[in-house]
Each structure stands twice: as C-alpha cells, then as structure tokens.
Motif scaffolding. Structure first.
Motif, PDB file in Angstrom:
ATOM      1  N   ARG A 178       0.843  -1.205   0.000  1.00 48.59           N
ATOM      2  CA  ARG A 178       0.000   0.000   0.000  1.00 48.59           C
ATOM      3  C   ARG A 178       0.875   1.250   0.000  1.00 48.59           C
ATOM      4  O   ARG A 178       0.619   2.206  -0.732  1.00 48.59           O
ATOM      5  CB  ARG A 178      -0.920  -0.025   1.216  1.00 48.59           C
ATOM      6  N   THR A 179       1.933   1.238   0.787  1.00 46.81           N
ATOM      7  CA  THR A 179       2.847   2.383   0.871  1.00 46.81           C
ATOM      8  C   THR A 179       3.505   2.654  -0.479  1.00 46.81           C
ATOM      9  O   THR A 179       3.606   3.807  -0.915  1.00 46.81           O
ATOM     10  CB  THR A 179       3.912   2.142   1.959  1.00 46.81           C
ATOM     11  N   GLU A 221       0.864   4.106  -2.883  1.00 43.10           N
ATOM     12  CA  GLU A 221       0.548   5.500  -2.533  1.00 43.10           C
ATOM     13  C   GLU A 221       1.687   6.441  -2.926  1.00 43.10           C
ATOM     14  O   GLU A 221       1.436   7.583  -3.321  1.00 43.10           O
ATOM     15  CB  GLU A 221       0.244   5.617  -1.047  1.00 43.10           C
ATOM     16  N   TRP A 278      -7.931   2.587  -6.563  1.00 43.25           N
ATOM     17  CA  TRP A 278      -7.964   4.037  -6.349  1.00 43.25           C
ATOM     18  C   TRP A 278      -8.533   4.712  -7.580  1.00 43.25           C
ATOM     19  O   TRP A 278      -8.385   4.204  -8.691  1.00 43.25           O
ATOM     20  CB  TRP A 278      -6.541   4.538  -6.092  1.00 43.25           C
ATOM     21  N   SER A 319      -4.877  11.184  -1.306  1.00 38.31           N
ATOM     22  CA  SER A 319      -3.510  10.690  -1.407  1.00 38.31           C
ATOM     23  C   SER A 319      -3.316   9.311  -0.775  1.00 38.31           C
ATOM     24  O   SER A 319      -2.201   8.815  -0.696  1.00 38.31           O
ATOM     25  CB  SER A 319      -2.549  11.679  -0.748  1.00 38.31           C
ATOM     26  N   ARG A 320      -4.402   8.724  -0.311  1.00 39.50           N
ATOM     27  CA  ARG A 320      -4.327   7.389   0.295  1.00 39.50           C
ATOM     28  C   ARG A 320      -5.173   6.410  -0.498  1.00 39.50           C
ATOM     29  O   ARG A 320      -6.212   6.776  -1.047  1.00 39.50           O
ATOM     30  CB  ARG A 320      -4.850   7.395   1.742  1.00 39.50           C
ATOM     31  N   ALA A 356      -7.653   3.580  -0.162  1.00 37.07           N
ATOM     32  CA  ALA A 356      -8.537   3.137   0.913  1.00 37.07           C
ATOM     33  C   ALA A 356      -9.320   1.870   0.586  1.00 37.07           C
ATOM     34  O   ALA A 356     -10.047   1.374   1.435  1.00 37.07           O
ATOM     35  CB  ALA A 356      -9.516   4.260   1.263  1.00 37.07           C
ATOM     36  N   ASP A 403      -6.920  -1.031   8.539  1.00 33.33           N
ATOM     37  CA  ASP A 403      -5.541  -0.996   9.035  1.00 33.33           C
ATOM     38  C   ASP A 403      -5.347  -1.852  10.251  1.00 33.33           C
ATOM     39  O   ASP A 403      -6.160  -2.055  11.060  1.00 33.33           O
ATOM     40  CB  ASP A 403      -5.126   0.450   9.354  1.00 33.33           C
TER      41      ASP A 403
END
Length: 105
Positions: A6-7, A10, A79, A85-86, A88, A105
């Motif tokens: 995910r990081t 993003e 997305w 910016s995340r 989800a 999370d």
C-alpha cells in the motif's frame, strides 16, 4: 505485473494522478474531435502508466488498480481520481470495482 505494498502504491500516486488527468482530458477531446494524433497520445499515456505497473481500469473515472497483497492474498489495491492521497479500497482480482472493500488498518 509487479506487486505493490500500500505504501509503495501511494508513493506512485503523485506521479500517476497527473497522467490520469491528462488521459481523461485527451479522451474527452477525442470524443468531440477524433483524430489519429490523439489516439497515439492516449496510447502513449496508457503505456506510460502501464510501465509503472499500474492497471488503468476506467480512464473516464481515472480508476486504477495496483496488484498487491492484503491479508496474505493477492488482490488489487483500488484508487480513482478524487480519492485523495491514500488508497482506501481493495478488491479480489476477479471482483472489479463493484467488489471494492475498505482497507482495514
């Protein structure tokens, strides 16, 4: 296709977002005035996004997927333009947008 955390996904959003916005504008223009040069520009943008490992699912919405892992499973991290910016949401590889679920999370 690469698998993203995910990081990692993003971190690509600031690069992908303007490409998607440009893609959407060019597609809108193409619908009004079709031309071969616009087709080549659209194809080039799709290639550029694809080379980042991102799958464009709906260019009109700016909907994209990143192949990734969630809770030990291979899924799409999902997305679309306007979602910030995340990332989800996620969905199974065969579920599509209708199968999106919130990332817990």
């Amino acid at each position: 296709m690469p698998e993203f955390t995910r990081t990692q996904a993003e971190a690509l959003l600031p690069k992908v977002q303007p490409l998607l916005e440009d893609l959407r504008r060019r597609m809108e223009t193409y619908r009004k005035r079709p031309s071969d040069p616009l087709v080549r520009e659209i194809e080039a943008l799709l290639r550029e996004i694809g080379e980042l490992g991102v799958e464009v699912k709906d260019p009109d919405q700016g909907l994209i997927d990143f192949r990734g892992r969630y809770r030990g499973r291979t899924v799409y991290l999902c997305w679309k333009l306007g979602e910030g910016s995340r990332i989800a949401f996620w969905h199974d590889l065969d579920a599509g947008f209708a199968g999106r679920k919130i990332i817990e999370d």
